[in-house]
Motif scaffolding. Structure first.
Motif, PDB file in Angstrom:
ATOM      1  N   SER A   1       0.951  15.474  -0.263  1.00 32.81           N
ATOM      2  CA  SER A   1       0.257  15.267   0.951  1.00 32.81           C
ATOM      3  C   SER A   1       1.290  15.306   2.093  1.00 32.81           C
ATOM      4  O   SER A   1       0.726  15.639   3.091  1.00 32.81           O
ATOM      5  CB  SER A   1      -0.452  13.822   0.764  1.00 32.81           C
ATOM      6  N   THR A   8      -4.083   7.315  -8.404  1.00 28.56           N
ATOM      7  CA  THR A   8      -3.418   8.747  -7.781  1.00 28.56           C
ATOM      8  C   THR A   8      -2.199   8.915  -8.431  1.00 28.56           C
ATOM      9  O   THR A   8      -1.411   8.144  -8.389  1.00 28.56           O
ATOM     10  CB  THR A   8      -3.363   8.516  -6.261  1.00 28.56           C
ATOM     11  N   LEU A  68       1.028   4.871   0.907  1.00 30.56           N
ATOM     12  CA  LEU A  68       0.267   5.609   1.875  1.00 30.56           C
ATOM     13  C   LEU A  68       0.375   7.287   1.750  1.00 30.56           C
ATOM     14  O   LEU A  68       1.301   7.680   1.539  1.00 30.56           O
ATOM     15  CB  LEU A  68       1.051   5.363   3.399  1.00 30.56           C
ATOM     16  N   ASP A  85      -1.534  11.249   5.612  1.00 31.54           N
ATOM     17  CA  ASP A  85      -2.604  10.835   6.930  1.00 31.54           C
ATOM     18  C   ASP A  85      -2.627   9.557   7.295  1.00 31.54           C
ATOM     19  O   ASP A  85      -3.400   8.915   8.281  1.00 31.54           O
ATOM     20  CB  ASP A  85      -3.951  11.315   6.500  1.00 31.54           C
ATOM     21  N   GLY A  86      -1.803   8.526   6.594  1.00 31.75           N
ATOM     22  CA  GLY A  86      -1.962   7.250   6.748  1.00 31.75           C
ATOM     23  C   GLY A  86      -2.813   6.363   5.961  1.00 31.75           C
ATOM     24  O   GLY A  86      -2.918   4.857   6.040  1.00 31.75           O
ATOM     25  N   SER A  87      -3.816   7.195   5.133  1.00 31.30           N
ATOM     26  CA  SER A  87      -4.809   6.247   4.254  1.00 31.30           C
ATOM     27  C   SER A  87      -4.034   5.832   3.161  1.00 31.30           C
ATOM     28  O   SER A  87      -2.863   6.285   2.666  1.00 31.30           O
ATOM     29  CB  SER A  87      -5.907   7.359   4.092  1.00 31.30           C
ATOM     30  N   ARG A  88      -4.819   4.972   2.583  1.00 31.27           N
ATOM     31  CA  ARG A  88      -4.122   4.157   1.353  1.00 31.27           C
ATOM     32  C   ARG A  88      -4.427   5.001  -0.116  1.00 31.27           C
ATOM     33  O   ARG A  88      -5.661   5.348  -0.033  1.00 31.27           O
ATOM     34  CB  ARG A  88      -4.638   2.935   1.310  1.00 31.27           C
ATOM     35  N   ALA A  89      -3.380   5.346  -0.839  1.00 28.80           N
ATOM     36  CA  ALA A  89      -3.731   6.009  -1.982  1.00 28.80           C
ATOM     37  C   ALA A  89      -4.204   5.089  -2.996  1.00 28.80           C
ATOM     38  O   ALA A  89      -3.638   3.822  -3.156  1.00 28.80           O
ATOM     39  CB  ALA A  89      -2.324   6.531  -2.653  1.00 28.80           C
ATOM     40  N   HIS A  90      -5.190   5.296  -3.870  1.00 32.41           N
ATOM     41  CA  HIS A  90      -5.888   4.651  -5.005  1.00 32.41           C
ATOM     42  C   HIS A  90      -4.650   4.310  -6.251  1.00 32.41           C
ATOM     43  O   HIS A  90      -4.103   5.311  -6.285  1.00 32.41           O
ATOM     44  CB  HIS A  90      -6.948   5.137  -5.360  1.00 32.41           C
ATOM     45  N   SER A 118       1.000  -1.207   0.011  1.00 31.74           N
ATOM     46  CA  SER A 118       0.088   0.153   0.139  1.00 31.74           C
ATOM     47  C   SER A 118       0.813   1.188  -0.217  1.00 31.74           C
ATOM     48  O   SER A 118       1.731   1.142   0.884  1.00 31.74           O
ATOM     49  CB  SER A 118      -0.831   0.041   1.325  1.00 31.74           C
TER      50      SER A 118
END
Length: 115
Positions: A113, A105, A94, A97-102, A92
């Motif tokens: 970010s 992207t 990231l 903010d720790g969320s997963r990039a699609h 993944s």
């Protein structure tokens, strides 16, 4: 040991330890290499999407010296830079903010970010 011979032995041992650590880095070290070069964090995953432990040994070093171009996507980075080198793992990319990039992207967006 003292003297030139003793110093050589100590340096040789230190050199050998450095070579061994380069040959079999910990997974967390590889994740840090990728972050330093690419400008974003990643998480190595098992095929069932569970995190791989950071203290795992025998992971190949990240072989690239420069980041992949900003106009490439996350999916392209995975295909070009990750998949062949780290077979048996998923990844993944990231956002800060720790969320997963699609996958679609742009890497420029991922890197921004972190600013």
């Amino acid at each position: 040991m003292h003297g030139p011979h003793g110093m050589w032995v100590v340096n040789a041992v230190s050199q050998r330890r450095a070579e061994v650590s380069l040959a079999v880095p910990l997974l967390r070290s590889v994740e840090k290499q990728i972050e330093r070069i690419e400008g974003f964090r990643v998480a190595f995953l098992h095929h069932d999407r569970r995190d791989v432990r950071g203290d795992m040994h025998d992971v190949a070093s990240y072989e690239f010296a420069r980041k992949l171009s900003d106009d490439r996507t996350v999916a392209e980075w995975i295909a070009i830079r990750f998949r062949e080198r780290y077979r048996g793992f998923e990844v993944s990319v990231l956002l800060a903010d720790g969320s997963r990039a699609h996958g679609n992207t742009l890497l420029s967006t991922v890197r921004a970010s972190y600013s």
